[in-house]
Design a protein around this motif. Sequence first.
Motif, PDB file in Angstrom:
ATOM      1  N   THR A 162       0.840  -1.188   0.000  1.00 30.29           N
ATOM      2  CA  THR A 162       0.000   0.000   0.000  1.00 30.29           C
ATOM      3  C   THR A 162       0.877   1.241   0.000  1.00 30.29           C
ATOM      4  O   THR A 162       2.074   1.177   0.285  1.00 30.29           O
ATOM      5  CB  THR A 162      -0.908   0.037   1.230  1.00 30.29           C
ATOM      6  OG1 THR A 162      -0.095   0.200   2.413  1.00 30.29           O
ATOM      7  CG2 THR A 162      -1.731  -1.239   1.345  1.00 30.29           C
ATOM      8  N   GLN A 163       0.268   2.379  -0.303  1.00 30.78           N
ATOM      9  CA  GLN A 163       1.021   3.631  -0.271  1.00 30.78           C
ATOM     10  C   GLN A 163       1.579   3.906   1.124  1.00 30.78           C
ATOM     11  O   GLN A 163       2.716   4.359   1.267  1.00 30.78           O
ATOM     12  CB  GLN A 163       0.129   4.788  -0.729  1.00 30.78           C
ATOM     13  CG  GLN A 163      -0.305   4.678  -2.189  1.00 30.78           C
ATOM     14  CD  GLN A 163      -1.211   5.798  -2.616  1.00 30.78           C
ATOM     15  OE1 GLN A 163      -0.974   6.962  -2.302  1.00 30.78           O
ATOM     16  NE2 GLN A 163      -2.283   5.465  -3.330  1.00 30.78           N
ATOM     17  N   LYS A 186       3.766  14.649  -7.149  1.00 32.18           N
ATOM     18  CA  LYS A 186       2.808  14.170  -8.143  1.00 32.18           C
ATOM     19  C   LYS A 186       3.401  14.328  -9.534  1.00 32.18           C
ATOM     20  O   LYS A 186       4.298  15.131  -9.763  1.00 32.18           O
ATOM     21  CB  LYS A 186       1.487  14.947  -8.058  1.00 32.18           C
ATOM     22  CG  LYS A 186       1.617  16.429  -8.372  1.00 32.18           C
ATOM     23  CD  LYS A 186       0.269  17.142  -8.242  1.00 32.18           C
ATOM     24  CE  LYS A 186       0.415  18.628  -8.552  1.00 32.18           C
ATOM     25  NZ  LYS A 186      -0.880  19.339  -8.446  1.00 32.18           N
ATOM     26  N   GLN A 208      -8.740   7.251  -8.854  1.00 30.75           N
ATOM     27  CA  GLN A 208      -9.336   8.352  -8.113  1.00 30.75           C
ATOM     28  C   GLN A 208      -8.907   9.715  -8.632  1.00 30.75           C
ATOM     29  O   GLN A 208      -9.507  10.734  -8.284  1.00 30.75           O
ATOM     30  CB  GLN A 208      -8.998   8.235  -6.627  1.00 30.75           C
ATOM     31  CG  GLN A 208      -9.575   6.986  -5.972  1.00 30.75           C
ATOM     32  CD  GLN A 208      -9.253   6.904  -4.495  1.00 30.75           C
ATOM     33  OE1 GLN A 208      -8.462   7.678  -3.971  1.00 30.75           O
ATOM     34  NE2 GLN A 208      -9.871   5.954  -3.819  1.00 30.75           N
ATOM     35  N   SER A 209      -7.871   9.764  -9.441  1.00 26.46           N
ATOM     36  CA  SER A 209      -7.419  11.037 -10.004  1.00 26.46           C
ATOM     37  C   SER A 209      -8.459  11.555 -10.994  1.00 26.46           C
ATOM     38  O   SER A 209      -9.214  10.785 -11.594  1.00 26.46           O
ATOM     39  CB  SER A 209      -6.077  10.861 -10.713  1.00 26.46           C
ATOM     40  OG  SER A 209      -5.096  10.374  -9.829  1.00 26.46           O
ATOM     41  N   ILE A 222      -1.077  12.234 -11.212  1.00 25.79           N
ATOM     42  CA  ILE A 222      -1.012  11.000 -10.438  1.00 25.79           C
ATOM     43  C   ILE A 222      -0.119  11.252  -9.231  1.00 25.79           C
ATOM     44  O   ILE A 222       1.049  11.631  -9.398  1.00 25.79           O
ATOM     45  CB  ILE A 222      -0.430   9.841 -11.262  1.00 25.79           C
ATOM     46  CG1 ILE A 222      -1.226   9.619 -12.546  1.00 25.79           C
ATOM     47  CG2 ILE A 222      -0.399   8.557 -10.429  1.00 25.79           C
ATOM     48  CD1 ILE A 222      -0.605   8.594 -13.478  1.00 25.79           C
ATOM     49  N   GLU A 226       1.180   6.862  -5.328  1.00 27.73           N
ATOM     50  CA  GLU A 226       0.261   6.001  -6.070  1.00 27.73           C
ATOM     51  C   GLU A 226       0.948   5.410  -7.291  1.00 27.73           C
ATOM     52  O   GLU A 226       0.783   4.224  -7.608  1.00 27.73           O
ATOM     53  CB  GLU A 226      -0.981   6.785  -6.492  1.00 27.73           C
ATOM     54  CG  GLU A 226      -2.007   5.945  -7.231  1.00 27.73           C
ATOM     55  CD  GLU A 226      -3.231   6.730  -7.677  1.00 27.73           C
ATOM     56  OE1 GLU A 226      -4.034   6.170  -8.444  1.00 27.73           O
ATOM     57  OE2 GLU A 226      -3.382   7.893  -7.265  1.00 27.73           O
ATOM     58  N   THR A 229       3.445   2.629  -6.370  1.00 29.86           N
ATOM     59  CA  THR A 229       2.815   1.396  -5.859  1.00 29.86           C
ATOM     60  C   THR A 229       1.692   0.940  -6.792  1.00 29.86           C
ATOM     61  O   THR A 229       0.791   0.217  -6.378  1.00 29.86           O
ATOM     62  CB  THR A 229       2.249   1.620  -4.444  1.00 29.86           C
ATOM     63  OG1 THR A 229       1.282   2.689  -4.478  1.00 29.86           O
ATOM     64  CG2 THR A 229       3.351   1.975  -3.459  1.00 29.86           C
ATOM     65  N   LEU A 230       1.756   1.356  -8.048  1.00 28.51           N
ATOM     66  CA  LEU A 230       0.687   1.118  -9.018  1.00 28.51           C
ATOM     67  C   LEU A 230       0.314  -0.364  -9.104  1.00 28.51           C
ATOM     68  O   LEU A 230       1.170  -1.227  -9.238  1.00 28.51           O
ATOM     69  CB  LEU A 230       1.147   1.607 -10.400  1.00 28.51           C
ATOM     70  CG  LEU A 230       0.092   1.654 -11.505  1.00 28.51           C
ATOM     71  CD1 LEU A 230      -0.966   2.704 -11.180  1.00 28.51           C
ATOM     72  CD2 LEU A 230       0.764   1.979 -12.845  1.00 28.51           C
TER      73      LEU A 230
END
Length: 240
Positions: A162-163, A186, A208-209, A222, A226, A229-230
């Motif tokens: 996870t992030q 980002k 979610q972006s 992005i 995120e 950890t895509l």
Amino acid sequence: MKTLKRIYTLFYLLVLFGFASCSANLSLKAQNDGSVKTDFTADMGAYLSQALDGISANMGGGKDIINAASLKKAFTGSDFTGVSAAVPNKQTVIVSGTIVPLKQQKTFKGVKTSSFVKCEGNKLSLTLSPALLQGFYNSMGQEDRTYLDLFMAPIFTGEKMTQAEYKELVASVYGQELADDMQKGKITITLTVPNAKSIKNSGAKIGQSKASANSKRLTFSIPMLEFLTLQTEKTAFISW
């Protein structure tokens, strides 16, 4: 063929210089001949800049890991032409060039530029996925992989994380300041139609972006954690 080992240097830079950056921007502008004008800029942030200085010293440095001359040379023999590069300070990198039309592109170790960026007919598209980025990582030379390995990014290791877990890992190795800067970072990506053209259709599947579009371009961001950890594919396109 030897120079082709760096055919995806732009995406390598996107990762390396995107770490902990306040801003990383990738602009892709379609041209009428099927080529794509590409501009990339990033500010690494003070903490990453300091970390890279330390890495350079530990590797027997004495010179910057990245400089304008090495950046430009890295694109020799690749799918990019007319490359210019600048490193105005230790935190900033600027690279511009043009991806050649699809029919002129090369394949190296099964990886193609068009797997990520494709301009065909009246459509420009971008695809980012764990499978593609891991394939890109595997196609790189050992030296380039060494730099990416320093940050243990799940997008390349294939580890599910996870992030929050990844941020905690970075903090444990490099300190909380760098981890906090990475959380703020980002990547902003812009797809633009050729001159004198207007967008007829556009779309983005980016989780979610949110994407915004006008008659000329589609833009979305992005978060860096995120991206690193895509776990699912992200795509965007414009047509004219």
